[in-house]
Structure formats: structure tokens, C-alpha cells
Enzyme design. Structure first.
Site, mmCIF file in Angstrom:
data_model
loop_
_atom_site.group_PDB
_atom_site.id
_atom_site.type_symbol
_atom_site.label_atom_id
_atom_site.label_comp_id
_atom_site.label_asym_id
_atom_site.label_seq_id
_atom_site.Cartn_x
_atom_site.Cartn_y
_atom_site.Cartn_z
ATOM 1 C CD GLU A 159 4.923 69.271 -10.549
ATOM 2 O OE1 GLU A 159 6.127 68.988 -10.700
ATOM 3 O OE2 GLU A 159 4.352 69.209 -9.447
ATOM 4 C CB CYS A 192 9.591 66.605 -16.492
ATOM 5 S SG CYS A 192 8.496 65.423 -15.711
HETATM 6 P P1 NAP Z 1 4.709 74.500 -22.940
HETATM 7 O O1 NAP Z 1 4.956 75.019 -24.285
HETATM 8 O O2 NAP Z 1 4.949 75.372 -21.778
HETATM 9 O O3 NAP Z 1 3.222 73.954 -22.963
HETATM 10 C C1 NAP Z 1 2.669 73.296 -21.870
HETATM 11 C C2 NAP Z 1 1.170 73.435 -21.889
HETATM 12 O O4 NAP Z 1 0.825 74.807 -21.648
HETATM 13 C C3 NAP Z 1 0.497 73.077 -23.214
HETATM 14 O O5 NAP Z 1 -0.728 72.443 -22.938
HETATM 15 C C4 NAP Z 1 0.256 74.435 -23.846
HETATM 16 O O6 NAP Z 1 -0.795 74.432 -24.776
HETATM 17 C C5 NAP Z 1 -0.113 75.229 -22.630
HETATM 18 N N1 NAP Z 1 -0.008 76.675 -22.756
HETATM 19 C C6 NAP Z 1 0.832 77.400 -23.514
HETATM 20 N N2 NAP Z 1 0.623 78.720 -23.299
HETATM 21 C C7 NAP Z 1 -0.379 78.817 -22.386
HETATM 22 C C8 NAP Z 1 -1.062 79.896 -21.778
HETATM 23 N N3 NAP Z 1 -0.748 81.154 -22.042
HETATM 24 N N4 NAP Z 1 -2.050 79.615 -20.896
HETATM 25 C C9 NAP Z 1 -2.380 78.350 -20.594
HETATM 26 N N5 NAP Z 1 -1.771 77.287 -21.167
HETATM 27 C C10 NAP Z 1 -0.767 77.510 -22.030
HETATM 28 O O7 NAP Z 1 5.595 73.190 -22.654
HETATM 29 P P2 NAP Z 1 5.820 71.942 -23.602
HETATM 30 O O8 NAP Z 1 6.818 72.333 -24.624
HETATM 31 O O9 NAP Z 1 4.535 71.341 -24.020
HETATM 32 O O10 NAP Z 1 6.455 70.906 -22.583
HETATM 33 C C11 NAP Z 1 7.817 70.728 -22.420
HETATM 34 C C12 NAP Z 1 8.275 71.303 -21.106
HETATM 35 O O11 NAP Z 1 7.463 70.779 -20.056
HETATM 36 C C13 NAP Z 1 9.688 70.918 -20.735
HETATM 37 O O12 NAP Z 1 10.381 72.060 -20.371
HETATM 38 C C14 NAP Z 1 9.537 69.968 -19.556
HETATM 39 O O13 NAP Z 1 10.572 70.030 -18.627
HETATM 40 C C15 NAP Z 1 8.281 70.403 -18.957
HETATM 41 N N6 NAP Z 1 7.652 69.262 -18.286
HETATM 42 C C16 NAP Z 1 7.629 69.267 -16.930
HETATM 43 C C17 NAP Z 1 7.048 68.216 -16.265
HETATM 44 C C18 NAP Z 1 6.998 68.180 -14.773
HETATM 45 O O14 NAP Z 1 6.250 67.369 -14.235
HETATM 46 N N7 NAP Z 1 7.731 68.994 -14.094
HETATM 47 C C19 NAP Z 1 6.469 67.162 -16.984
HETATM 48 C C20 NAP Z 1 6.514 67.207 -18.371
HETATM 49 C C21 NAP Z 1 7.108 68.274 -19.012
HETATM 50 P P3 NAP Z 1 -0.529 74.248 -26.349
HETATM 51 O O15 NAP Z 1 0.073 72.905 -26.542
HETATM 52 O O16 NAP Z 1 -1.884 74.369 -26.930
HETATM 53 O O17 NAP Z 1 0.405 75.354 -26.736
#
Ligand code: NAP
Length: 501
Positions: A256, A295
Site C-alpha cells: 500500500e 494516504c
Molecule cells: P516509509 O519510509 O516507506 O516507511 C514505512 C515503513 O517501512 C516504516 O515502518 C519503516 O520503518 C519501514 N521500513 C523502512 N525501510 C524498510 C526496509 N528496508 N524493510 C522493512 N521495512 C522498512 O514510509 P513513511 O514515510 O513512514 O510513510 C509515508 C508514506 O506512506 C507516504 O508515501 C504514504 O503515501 C504512504 N502511505 C500509504 C498508505 C496506504 O494505505 N496506501 C497508508 C499510509 C501511508 P522505520 O520507521 O523504522 O524506518
């Protein structure tokens, strides 16, 4: 300062990776710290597979549904505490915090009822039996059984309670143990939920684990029976998808990711009509709820070109009433962004969109806290169809006759919305944009207490093609399929019929 440990292998352990300090994003006051030290993630996954999996699979859907009801009850009885944590660690207003926590409780209860309706079965029948040969004896039946792996859930920072619950409810009901990994910056709510559930011993041992802090090698440890549901940025999603073991063992992945959700005002809608007011209300709510860090938030506002000036001035008037500040103050309507880096990304994103700022600015106007004002962009460049600014930012775009060509330039989205009473226009637009979305929201002023397009309901699917990650979650019983293996039974009809009961 509170030390956040992980709950792995049935006990609290120091988490893996570098320690990280969690802040109050309104005051920058340190609130908690994730712990350093190497956690044995391989052993934690094995414990979930070997202890949690069999315990859940021994239960019927109705019994698993009852567990979900108990989880919902436990969250409900700690609701005030969870709301306070979401305000402090998430920069949420009280209303934002309720959106997250109550959304979590509601989703758990919905899946509890689905479990109840599925009754005493431990696996699902998929369709009717099929006669396969000339004789009625040669028979086939599809069933869906819980996978024997772990459901690893990686969540974004914006919904620590709902993000945990919307994934865990479906996996646990399917009979698959969960290892949940909240985003580090806002992990206090998910951590407290785990503490509450572990204290009350609501779930069988091994059914639920929590990894706080860096994910380390988590993804590389997954195998053929495991599933990974990820919510976050498209970049991280792509990295996870391309992990060697994910490809080699066909680890089932749901992503997602980003979305450039559009809201379209129909040409039939008169300014000041109820439909027009609903459209303005939904746009402003999506721009400011959770400081636009949703999102599903409306990013592109598409209006007929002859009313664009009127829409702009009405939106400006409404946005000017939004008080931005520390969400601990009751009259504040929009809190800060979650972290310093989210704020920097959002401000940089506004520059990237180009165009002019019809409302708001990216100037820093407070010494402490990650605040920005709502920003309404007009005449943006092409980046508006390519780059998601994850903050209180939306762009106003005029259309001539058919808005569909603009909507689909988002290249796949979670939800877009249509505000019109012209049935022919609605039908054409739905058919044009539906293949590019997971959900199409048809706004109507007669729907009482309409939650708007930004609210994800457990009864409907959440996800979307293309940029949105190509995933699908929730959707009532449909969501179970991700955690289960569909298998065709082929053989003698009496044998199969006895087997499936
Ligand atoms: P992110 O930086 O991609 O992080 C998301 C999650 O992934 C965090 O728990 C992060 O952990 C973890 N993560 C990072 N690198 C990883 C790896 N190599 N392996 C496994 N896990 C890893 O995103 P964000 O900045 O938190 O969230 C914002 C984005 O999420 C926006 O672009 C938004 O559109 C999207 N979003 C989408 C939805 C949907 O339902 N489609 C809902 C909400 C948000 P850490 O925090 O420990 O780095």
C-alpha cells in the site's frame, strides 16, 4: 524516558538496530527511546510460526473472531490513554487521534463479526463443488486454508493504531500469527497496544509479536509460507519487493503505497448548493485532518474552469479558519507534521509542484515543532500528477469537459471522488477512472454523516493499482484471501465431502 522494547518470542526484548529517540512533534520534547542491541529475528519468526500458528489454526473462525472482540474491548478500555499518546507522539489533534484509535476498534469489531458469521469452520470453502467427469464420483472443490507462516506487517507512521489493527484483524481471523512493525517515529501507540494485550494475555502465545525500531534483516528472513503486508512509501515498497528471497520463494507481498487522489466537482454543481458545500468540506477536511498525512487525502482538486476562481476563494476562506498549533490545545484544528524530515519533504514537495501558492506558505513560523500551514497550490506543473506531497497540501486544477484524462495521470490511486448529480457524467467518469483506482467515492449531501473519501472502511477494499502499490486489503471477508492458500481438492466425491464437512 520510556524505553521501547520489542515483544518477540513471547517476551520483551531489546530491539535491533541503532537506538532512536521519539519526539513530541509539536514541542520536540523527547518522549521515548527504542532500545539498541541485536534481536534474534529468525528465532522470533520461528516462534510465531511454530507456536502461534498452530494455536490459531486450532480455533474456528468464530473463536478467532471472539479474540478480535477481546482485543477491541481492551483497546476501548484504554482508549483515553491511547488518545493522549497519539496526541503527544503523533502530533494528532484529539479528533485525529480518535480517527486512528476508534478506526482500529471499529475494524477489529467488524472482523470479529465476520468471524462469527463464518462460524465453526477452520478453513473456507471457495465456491460450489464441481463434477469433473461423466461419473458424479469424480469431483472437485476449492478451499482456502490458513498459511503456515507468519504475517509480517510493516506500517507507516501516520496510523499507528488503525494500521496495526486493520492488518492484524484480518490475519488473526484467517488463522495466521502476526509480527507487526510500526514506523519508528510514532511507535508509542502501537507499543502501548502490545503492552496492554500482553498484560491481559488475550491472544494465544506466539500469535502476536511487535518489532520496535529498525527492521534490520526482517524481510530477508521470510520464506514461502510467510506473507508481508507493507504500508509506506513506494520507494521502500519497491526495495522490499526486489529482495532476493522474496523473489526466490515467492513470498506473498501486499504493498500500500503513494497515491495522488483526485476530487472532481461536476459542471452541474451550483456554487452554494449542498453538493458544492459538501465538496468544499471534504477537501478542507482531507487537507487538514492528520495534517494531510493520510494516504487517501485529496491531493488534486479538479473543478470546471468557469468556477475555479469561486472555488479558490471559498477554499481560502475555509482554510483561513483552521487554527494550526500544539494539538494538546483544544481549539487547535491542525497539528504538526510527524517528524522534521516529513516537514522538510513536504516543503520541498510544494516547491516541486511548481505553480503559485493560493493559500499558505512553507515558511517556518515557530521555533519548536514541525509545523506548516495548509497550502493550496494553483496552476501547478506536471509534477502534480507524479509527486505525492505527504502533508496539508492540495492543488487546484481546472478542467474543460472531461476530467478523466487528468485523474488517470496519477498513474494508479487509492481513491478518487466525484461530486455531481448528473447521472450520465457520473457513469462515464466512473467507467473511465475505475480501472485506475481501488475505490471511487460518490459524494452526496443526502448521505448522513458521510465520512468523505479519506476514511477507509473495513467493509470495502483498500488499495489500488500502479503507483498505489497494486495491493488490496480489507474488503470484509475478501481480505482473508491474502493470508490463506487456495487449493483445489480433486478426487472421490464422498471422500471430499467428508473432508470438508
Ligand atoms: P516509509 O519510509 O516507506 O516507511 C514505512 C515503513 O517501512 C516504516 O515502518 C519503516 O520503518 C519501514 N521500513 C523502512 N525501510 C524498510 C526496509 N528496508 N524493510 C522493512 N521495512 C522498512 O514510509 P513513511 O514515510 O513512514 O510513510 C509515508 C508514506 O506512506 C507516504 O508515501 C504514504 O503515501 C504512504 N502511505 C500509504 C498508505 C496506504 O494505505 N496506501 C497508508 C499510509 C501511508 P522505520 O520507521 O523504522 O524506518
Amino acid at each position: 524516558m520510556k524505553e521501547l522494547k520489542s515483544f518477540l518470542g513471547g517476551r520483551w526484548v531489546a530491539g535491533g538496530g541503532t537506538p532512536h529517540t521519539l519526539l513530541n512533534p509539536a514541542t520536540e520534547e523527547p518522549l521515548a527511546r527504542t532500545t539498541a542491541g541485536a534481536a534474534d529475528l529468525g528465532a522470533a519468526l520461528a516462534f510465531a510460526r511454530d507456536v502461534g500458528g498452530p494455536a490459531l489454526r486450532a480455533l474456528s473462525f468464530a473463536e478467532r473472531g471472539a479474540l478480535l472482540k477481546s482485543i477491541a474491548g481492551a483497546l476501548q478500555s484504554s482508549r483515553d490513554e491511547l488518545l493522549e499518546l497519539a496526541i503527544a507522539n503523533g502530533g494528532n489533534t484529539r479528533s485525529d487521534a480518535k480517527f486512528d484509535v476508534d478506526g482500529a476498534i471499529g475494524t477489529l469489531l467488524e472482523y470479529s463479526e465476520i468471524g462469527n458469521a463464518l462460524g465453526s469452520r477452520k478453513f473456507l470453502l471457495d465456491g460450489e463443488g464441481i463434477q469433473l467427469g461423466r461419473s458424479a464420483r469424480f469431483h472437485g472443490q476449492h478451499i482456502a486454508v490458513p498459511r503456515h507462516g507468519v504475517a509480517v506487517h510493516v506500517n507507516a507512521f501516520n496510523f499507528p493504531a488503525w494500521g496495526f489493527a486493520e492488518k492484524a484483524a484480518v490475519a488473526l481471523l484467517a488463522g495466521v500469527p502476526v509480527l507487526s512493525k510500526p514506523a519508528t517515529s510514532s511507535a508509542m501507540v502501537a507499543h502501548r497496544i502490545m503492552e496492554i494485550l500482553a498484560e491481559k494475555k488475550i491472544l494465544p502465545e506466539g500469535a502476536l509479536s511487535l518489532l520496535v525500531g529498525s527492521p534490520g534483516e526482517l524481510v530477508s528472513l521470510l520464506g514461502a509460507q510467510d506473507v508481508l503486508a507493507f504500508t509506506g512509501s513506494g520507494d521502500t515498497g519497491a526495495r522490499i519487493r526486489s529482495a532476493r528471497n522474496v523473489i526466490e520463494f515467492s513470498v506473498r507481498i501486499n504493498v500500500e503505497a503513494d497515491s495522488l487522489n483526485a476530487a472532481v466537482l461536476g459542471a452541474d454543481v451550483e456554487p452554494r448548493s449542498d453538493m458544492y458545500e459538501l465538496f468544499l468540506k471534504d477537501v478542507v477536511r482531507d487537507m487538514t485532518q492528520k495534517a494531510g498525512q493520510k494516504c487517501t487525502a485529496i491531493r488534486r482538486i479538479l473543478v470546471p474552469k468557469d468556477v475555479i476562481d469561486e472555488v479558490k476563494s471559498d477554499l481560502i476562506e475555509l482554510l483561513a479558519t483552521v487554527k494550526v498549533g500544539n494539538p494538546a490545545d483544544e481549539d487547535v484544528r491542525m497539528g504538526p507534521l510527524a517528524t522534521a524530515s516529513q516537514l522538510a519533504d513536504a516543503c520541498e514537495g510544494v516547491t516541486r509542484l511548481g505553480g503559485r501558492l493560493a493559500f499558505g506558505s512553507t515558511e517556518r513560523n515557530s521555533e519548536k515543532g514541525f509545523f506548516m500551514s495548509p497550502v493550496l497550490v494553483e496552476s501547478p506543473g506536471d509534477a502534480v500528477h507524479e509527486h505525492e506531497v505527504f502533508g496539508p497540501v492540495a492543488s487546484l486544477l481546472p478542467y474543460d469537459e472531461n476530467p478523466a484524462s487528468l485523474v488517470v495521470r496519477g498513474n494508479g490511486g487509492l481513491v478518487s471522488s466525484i461530486y455531481s448529480e448528473d447521472q450520465a457524467f457520473i457513469e462515464q467518469l466512473v467507467m473511465d477512472i475505475a480501472p485506475h483506482h481501488g475505490r471511487v467515492f460518490l459524494g452526496h449531501p443526502k448521505i448522513e454523516l458521510s465520512p468523505g473519501p479519506g476514511t477507509v472502511l473495513p467493509q470495502l477494499v483498500h488499495g489500488g493499482p500502479g503507483r498505489a502499490g497494486g495491493g488490496e486489503e480489507l474488503g470484509g471477508p475478501r481480505g482473508l484471501a491474502f493470508y490463506m492458500q487456495r487449493v483445489a481438492l480433486e478426487g472421490s466425491r464422498p471422500v471430499i465431502q467428508k473432508l470438508i464437512g
